[in-house]
Structure formats: C-alpha cells, structure tokens
Design a protein around this motif. Structure first.
Motif, mmCIF file in Angstrom:
data_model
loop_
_atom_site.group_PDB
_atom_site.id
_atom_site.type_symbol
_atom_site.label_atom_id
_atom_site.label_comp_id
_atom_site.label_asym_id
_atom_site.label_seq_id
_atom_site.Cartn_x
_atom_site.Cartn_y
_atom_site.Cartn_z
ATOM 1 N N ALA A 152 0.840 -1.204 0.000
ATOM 2 C CA ALA A 152 0.000 0.000 0.000
ATOM 3 C C ALA A 152 0.872 1.251 0.000
ATOM 4 C CB ALA A 152 -0.920 -0.005 1.218
ATOM 5 N N GLN A 153 1.966 1.214 0.735
ATOM 6 C CA GLN A 153 2.919 2.330 0.746
ATOM 7 C C GLN A 153 3.467 2.560 -0.661
ATOM 8 O OE1 GLN A 153 4.187 4.239 3.344
ATOM 9 N NE2 GLN A 153 5.878 5.214 2.278
ATOM 10 N N GLN A 154 3.827 1.478 -1.339
ATOM 11 C CA GLN A 154 4.357 1.576 -2.696
ATOM 12 C C GLN A 154 3.322 2.149 -3.652
ATOM 13 O OE1 GLN A 154 7.442 0.969 -3.588
ATOM 14 N NE2 GLN A 154 7.280 1.092 -5.815
ATOM 15 N N ALA A 155 2.089 1.676 -3.537
ATOM 16 C CA ALA A 155 1.029 2.130 -4.437
ATOM 17 C C ALA A 155 0.696 3.602 -4.212
ATOM 18 C CB ALA A 155 -0.222 1.279 -4.241
ATOM 19 N N GLU A 156 0.761 4.046 -2.969
ATOM 20 C CA GLU A 156 0.365 5.408 -2.637
ATOM 21 C C GLU A 156 1.450 6.425 -2.963
ATOM 22 O OE1 GLU A 156 -2.123 8.439 -1.396
ATOM 23 O OE2 GLU A 156 -2.588 6.324 -1.687
ATOM 24 N N VAL A 157 2.682 6.175 -2.540
ATOM 25 C CA VAL A 157 3.741 7.171 -2.723
ATOM 26 C C VAL A 157 4.962 6.647 -3.463
ATOM 27 C CG1 VAL A 157 3.103 8.647 -0.790
ATOM 28 C CG2 VAL A 157 4.580 6.685 -0.382
ATOM 29 N N GLY A 158 5.032 5.325 -3.715
ATOM 30 C CA GLY A 158 6.074 4.783 -4.573
ATOM 31 C C GLY A 158 7.432 4.557 -3.945
ATOM 32 N N ASP A 159 7.584 4.816 -2.642
ATOM 33 C CA ASP A 159 8.872 4.591 -1.995
ATOM 34 C C ASP A 159 8.643 4.502 -0.487
ATOM 35 O OD1 ASP A 159 11.583 4.174 -1.914
ATOM 36 O OD2 ASP A 159 12.137 6.279 -2.050
ATOM 37 N N GLY A 160 9.683 4.149 0.251
ATOM 38 C CA GLY A 160 9.586 4.103 1.708
ATOM 39 C C GLY A 160 9.081 2.806 2.284
ATOM 40 N N THR A 161 9.031 1.755 1.472
ATOM 41 C CA THR A 161 8.468 0.483 1.956
ATOM 42 C C THR A 161 9.358 -0.172 3.011
ATOM 43 O OG1 THR A 161 9.519 -0.641 0.078
ATOM 44 C CG2 THR A 161 7.233 0.038 -0.194
ATOM 45 N N ALA A 206 9.192 8.487 -8.151
ATOM 46 C CA ALA A 206 8.133 8.640 -7.150
ATOM 47 C C ALA A 206 8.565 9.582 -6.038
ATOM 48 C CB ALA A 206 7.767 7.274 -6.573
ATOM 49 N N SER A 207 9.817 9.492 -5.610
ATOM 50 C CA SER A 207 10.312 10.354 -4.543
ATOM 51 C C SER A 207 10.406 11.806 -4.993
ATOM 52 C CB SER A 207 11.675 9.867 -4.062
ATOM 53 O OG SER A 207 11.549 8.654 -3.362
ATOM 54 N N VAL A 208 10.874 12.031 -6.202
ATOM 55 C CA VAL A 208 10.964 13.395 -6.730
ATOM 56 C C VAL A 208 9.574 14.027 -6.802
ATOM 57 C CG1 VAL A 208 11.399 14.710 -8.846
ATOM 58 C CG2 VAL A 208 13.130 13.140 -7.967
ATOM 59 N N GLN A 209 8.606 13.286 -7.332
ATOM 60 C CA GLN A 209 7.251 13.836 -7.425
ATOM 61 C C GLN A 209 6.651 14.075 -6.040
ATOM 62 O OE1 GLN A 209 4.446 11.496 -9.697
ATOM 63 N NE2 GLN A 209 3.001 13.192 -9.841
ATOM 64 N N ALA A 210 6.895 13.155 -5.106
ATOM 65 C CA ALA A 210 6.367 13.324 -3.746
ATOM 66 C C ALA A 210 6.945 14.569 -3.089
ATOM 67 C CB ALA A 210 6.689 12.084 -2.911
ATOM 68 N N ALA A 211 8.234 14.840 -3.323
ATOM 69 C CA ALA A 211 8.868 16.023 -2.746
ATOM 70 C C ALA A 211 8.293 17.309 -3.328
ATOM 71 C CB ALA A 211 10.378 15.968 -2.967
ATOM 72 N N VAL A 212 8.012 17.293 -4.632
ATOM 73 C CA VAL A 212 7.393 18.465 -5.260
ATOM 74 C C VAL A 212 6.009 18.706 -4.669
ATOM 75 C CG1 VAL A 212 6.485 19.390 -7.425
ATOM 76 C CG2 VAL A 212 8.724 18.275 -7.387
ATOM 77 N N PRO A 263 11.309 12.827 1.028
ATOM 78 C CA PRO A 263 10.038 13.515 0.750
ATOM 79 C C PRO A 263 9.069 13.376 1.925
ATOM 80 C CG PRO A 263 10.690 12.089 -1.073
ATOM 81 C CD PRO A 263 11.568 11.736 0.075
ATOM 82 N N VAL A 264 8.375 14.441 2.241
ATOM 83 C CA VAL A 264 7.432 14.427 3.365
ATOM 84 C C VAL A 264 6.309 13.405 3.160
ATOM 85 C CG1 VAL A 264 5.702 15.791 4.605
ATOM 86 C CG2 VAL A 264 7.955 16.753 4.130
ATOM 87 N N PRO A 265 5.668 13.334 1.982
ATOM 88 C CA PRO A 265 4.586 12.340 1.829
ATOM 89 C C PRO A 265 5.061 10.905 2.068
ATOM 90 C CG PRO A 265 4.499 13.940 0.046
ATOM 91 C CD PRO A 265 5.775 14.191 0.778
ATOM 92 N N VAL A 266 6.283 10.578 1.645
ATOM 93 C CA VAL A 266 6.821 9.238 1.877
ATOM 94 C C VAL A 266 6.967 8.985 3.370
ATOM 95 C CG1 VAL A 266 8.847 7.758 1.568
ATOM 96 C CG2 VAL A 266 8.002 9.119 -0.346
ATOM 97 N N LYS A 267 7.519 9.968 4.077
ATOM 98 C CA LYS A 267 7.748 9.820 5.514
ATOM 99 C C LYS A 267 6.426 9.723 6.267
ATOM 100 C CE LYS A 267 11.385 9.910 6.475
ATOM 101 N NZ LYS A 267 12.304 8.762 6.441
ATOM 102 N N LEU A 268 5.473 10.588 5.937
ATOM 103 C CA LEU A 268 4.182 10.586 6.629
ATOM 104 C C LEU A 268 3.447 9.264 6.431
ATOM 105 C CD1 LEU A 268 2.833 14.176 5.846
ATOM 106 C CD2 LEU A 268 3.749 13.362 8.014
ATOM 107 N N HIS A 269 3.426 8.794 5.197
ATOM 108 C CA HIS A 269 2.695 7.559 4.917
ATOM 109 C C HIS A 269 3.368 6.371 5.595
ATOM 110 C CE1 HIS A 269 0.594 4.392 2.698
ATOM 111 N NE2 HIS A 269 -0.292 5.307 2.374
ATOM 112 N N ALA A 270 4.694 6.376 5.638
ATOM 113 C CA ALA A 270 5.420 5.272 6.276
ATOM 114 C C ALA A 270 5.102 5.204 7.766
ATOM 115 C CB ALA A 270 6.917 5.445 6.064
ATOM 116 N N ILE A 271 5.129 6.343 8.435
ATOM 117 C CA ILE A 271 4.859 6.373 9.881
ATOM 118 C C ILE A 271 3.413 5.996 10.166
ATOM 119 C CG2 ILE A 271 4.725 7.903 11.892
ATOM 120 C CD1 ILE A 271 7.081 9.485 10.554
#
Length: 527
Positions: free
Chosen positions: A82-91, A379-385, A480-488
């Motif tokens: 689900a993490q991968q599908a949502e933000v593409g990184d941070g699994t 995915a990380s670049v787009q999430a950071a933007v 990227p913040v979205p990756v970190k938030l979704h992971a936590i």
C-alpha cells in the motif's frame, strides 16, 4: 478444541502465544529487508523452484516475491504494498518501523502492560509524530531546485545516470503536471536491454507496426485511437445458418469496409487499436499507406490520447459521419518505429505535454532492477514536489523520538509505555542504517540523539562513510514528506492491528473451497 473458561491461566497463556506468534512472523519479515536500508545496504537474492533469480535492493519487491503463509506477515507485506502504491517509496522504512512497534509492544505486554494501554500510547505517539513532521517540512516551488537531484540520488540508490534522467524529466514536465492527482512520474519510465538512456517529450508504445509493408515513420501524423477491435460486428453461428442471418452477415461486412474507408478519406495516417485488426481492414489500410499498431495496452492508448489530443472511439463509433469522427482524431509531429527496441514512439503531440524516461540496461538480467530503481527515484521526486522534504538518513525520526518523549507526562497510567514503543521504533531506521554501514548502532544512535539535543538541530544524523555526526540537510540527504508521513502512519496502523489480535482461530472453508478442503480435513479434530 474445548472452549476454555474466560479468565483462566490457560486462556491468558494462549492469548500471549498468539501475540508472540504474530510478533515472530513480523520479525521474520522485517529481517528480510532491514539489511537493504541506507547507502551501505546490501542486495537480496530471491530464487524460485525453477532456479529463476531476482537480485534486488528494493524492499517491496523482496516482500512481494517472498513465499509467505503466515497471516500477520501478510498483513505487514500488504501494508508495504500500500505504501508503494500510494507514494512509490519508503516500503523498507515502513516495514522496519512496523516491526519495531510490534516487537516493542509485545515486550510491554510481557511486562504486564495491558494491550489496550499500549495501543492507546502508540496511537497518541504516531499522531504527534505526523504533526511534527508536517511542521518541519520544507517546500519546493520549482523543478530547478537542486535538492530534487539529491532526492533522486538517494531514492535511486546513488545511480547518477538514473537520477539525472528523472530530474530532467521532471523539469520537462513542470510543477503543474507533477502536482496533478492522477499523474505519476514513475509511470513514464520504461527500461530496455541495449537501449541508451534517454528522456524525450513523447510517448512510447510497446508494440510494433502491424506489417512490414506499412510505413516505418509518419510525419505530420493524424491519429485515430480505437478502444476496441477493428473488426466487423459478429453474428452468432445459429443465425448464420439462416438465409436472413447470412444476408445480415454480408451487410455487416460491407458496412465494416465502408467504415474503414472513412478512416482513409479523413486523411488518417496512424491507427492504434486496443485489440485485433480484421484482415479486410489490414488490406485497406496497408494499401492506403497507413501505419497500424494493434493490441496496444490500455495504459499506452490513454497516454497517446492525452499526448496527441485524440479521443478514444469504439468500432461502432465508426458508423458516425466523417465530420463527427474527425472530432476524435489527434495529431503529432512524428510517429515512428524504433526497429532496435521494437517499439513505436509518438513525438510532439498537440495535446498534453508527456515525457518518457528510457532507462538503458546492459543485459536482460538487470532490466527489472534498473526500472525499479528509476521508479523509486521518480516517485520520490514527485512526492517532494507535492509535499516538500525533511532531513533524511533517519535524522528526522530521531528528532521526532526526542519530541514525542516530551509528551510522556501528558498520558495517564500505563499508556505512557505505549508512547515508549513509538520513541524506540523511531530510532530503529537510523539504528539499522548505521549497522548496515558497519558501526555500533547503540553508540551511534545515542550520539545522534545527544548531539541533536545539545545543538538543538533536528537535521543531525550519522555519516555512513566516517561514522561521524553530520548535518543531513547540508549533505543533501533528505526524504520527501509524503513518503515519511505515509510510512509512519502505515506502520502505526498495522502494528496496532497486529497487537489487537489475541486469539487465532482457523476459519472454516466456504463455497468451492469447502469441497477441496473436505478430504484433507476429514481426519482433523473439530474445533
């Protein structure tokens, strides 16, 4: 199994046994990926019974390909997916933190802390962490920000060529497109053995022209995209056996040929079809020197439509008047076949700007891994933007561990022990990163915590080359913040779900599965 009286010692033991069983399964999953995190993380080899091998550093790929049967382990794997599908990184971060939360929670329960209080503290702590990370976010306002390359390098596992490709594509597309909800930068990536690294404004269709007699390249392209088969309407076999049915069949064949002739009369020179093309249509279109590509995937067809400004049409739509069909057509500067890579490119469409990242690979064996790396970077670049960035390398988690610890006195009773689980889990990413780099994790994590406190700086972490404390922001190590938030958030949710399970019962089979399982279960005692 006989029902036991509630509150008995055996009941308590069994509930702890269920908790321990789940915790052990989660620990096994965590152990499978924790060695991959950080700049010094290593690869994992996955081998199936046929000897097919995948060598990867990608957490979600490892989890997805593992042979896993335990339900708690599957819960953790599904969370990573689900993490991968949502933000593409941070699994990997998600998995490590979830595993730590479960392990810490079980330890507290074994000490006598009620599970309900542990869960209360975890939920409270996770909420505070999410708020704290959002408050520390730094925004990106333009695609020329040099921090984007740092993000691409980290998510791209230090592959300079891939990071450059991703950043170049982001610049071509622009901030507005990257912020679109339905657009994913990772979806414009394709990897091919023997190809050269390339970023271009256009779309790749992973098919070849229908026949060699059709043109290899078309300039000033006029495109018709058929989201259907280019074939006559069908007549059932029973109807064909009647005179009226056969007559209707002849009528449909004639009507179909007239509809195909409309395509020619409109000046269309490129036709892309979702499914097959009838031989009669193939002959007419070949004679008209039209480039036809059949069996184009739905994803590629949509991307060509967006890029060229075309609208998808069904085969029944060809019955419309030519003036109405023309409204469905798209245009592009050039459509041509790359013979070496066996694909078709659509360049310079007059619709939405679309870029393609072509990642080259030396051999077929490394194509998949190169593509996975590029998709993570994109995915990380787009999430950071979209959501900004925070210090990486485990530093922001350590900062949040310090922050969360300040709220311990706000909780009543034993819920504070659940908050301790969050504090300890937040230190785990940095602990594993430095361990993978060959340093003592206890020593280095404590060093980072102490230095952050004395210098009042949330971006301090550990340099994995020297083992010294370093400012992650100054080094360009950011997440990227979205990756970190979704992971936590995901780690907290799955940990709570697993900790809440105190009994495991085999579910009876239903429907078709019941018959299959009946023979195998006939010798087993009833529950």
């Amino acid at each position: 199994m006989n029902l036991k009286q509630a509150g008995s010692g055996a009941d308590v033991d069994e509930r702890l046994a269920a908790l321990l069983t789940n915790a052990n399964a989660v620990r096994a999953i965590t152990a499978a990926v924790e060695g991959t995190i950080g700049p010094k993380g290593l690869d994992t080899m996955l081998v199936d019974r046929f000897g097919e091998v995948i060598i990867t550093n990608d957490g979600v790929t490892i989890l997805d390909k593992m042979d896993v049967n335990h339900p708690a382990a599957k819960m953790l794997i599904n969370t990573a997916k689900a993490q991968q599908a949502e933000v593409g990184d941070g699994t990997t971060t998600t998995t490590i933190m979830a595993g730590s939360l479960v392990s810490e929670g079980v330890s507290q329960v074994m000490r006598g802390v009620p599970v309900a209080r542990v869960i209360e503290g975890i939920k409270y702590g996770v909420a505070k962490v999410l708020t704290g990370v959002k408050e520390r976010a730094r925004t990106i306002t333009e695609v020329n920000d040099p921090i984007l390359r740092s993000i691409a390098m980290i998510a791209g596992r230090e592959h300079v060529d891939i990071a450059d490709l991703v950043v170049e594509a982001a610049r071509l597309i622009g901030v507005e497109k990257l912020n679109e909800y339905n657009f994913k930068l990772s979806e414009i990536i394709t990897a091919e053995a023997g190809a050269n690294n390339e970023v271009f404004m256009g779309v790749v269709v992973d098919q070849e022209r229908m026949t060699q007699e059709m043109p290899e390249a078309v300039t000033c392209a006029k495109l018709l995209l058929i989201d259907d088969a280019l074939e006559p309407e069908e007549i059932e076999d029973e109807a064909l056996s009647t005179e009226a049915g056969f007559k209707r069949y002849i009528e449909l064949q004639d009507e179909f040929k007239k509809n195909v002739q409309k395509i020619v009369s409109l000046g269309v020179n490129v036709v892309m079809v979702d499914r097959g093309v009838h031989s009669a249509a193939e002959e007419i279109l070949t004679d008209a020197n039209i480039l036809v590509i059949e069996r184009v995937s739905a994803k590629d067809l949509r991307r060509v439509a967006d890029h060229s400004g075309a609208r998808l049409i069904k085969r029944t739509g060809l019955k419309k008047e030519p003036v109405d069909i023309e409204k469905y057509l798209g245009t592009a500067d050039k459509v041509y076949q790359d013979e070496k890579l066996e694909q078709v490119r659509v360049i310079g469409g007059n619709g939405k700007p679309m870029a393609t990242i072509l990642v080259g690979a030396a051999t077929e064996e490394v194509v998949g891994e190169r593509e996975r790396i590029a998709k993570d970077a994109a995915a990380s670049v787009q999430a950071a933007v979209k959501g900004g960035y925070v210090p990486g390398g485990g530093s922001i988690e350590v900062a949040m561990a310090r922050e969360v610890g300040k709220y311990r006195d706000n909780l009543k009773g034993m819920a504070a022990y659940g908050l301790d689980c969050v504090t300890n889990a937040l230190k785990q990413p940095l602990s594993q990163i430095v361990e993978n780099a060959g340093f003592n994790p206890l020593e280095k994590v404590e060093e980072a915590v102490t230095t952050q406190t004395t210098q009042n700086c949330d971006s301090l972490g550990i340099d994995c080359d020297t083992g010294e404390v370093a400012d992650m922001l100054e080094r360009g190590v950011v997440d990227p913040v979205p990756v970190k938030l979704h992971a936590i958030k995901a780690a907290g949710e799955v940990a709570v779900a697993i900790l809440r399970i105190d009994t495991i019962i085999k579910k009876k089979e239903e429907g078709a599965n019941a018959q299959k399982a009946g023979a195998a279960d006939s010798a087993m005692p009833d529950f």
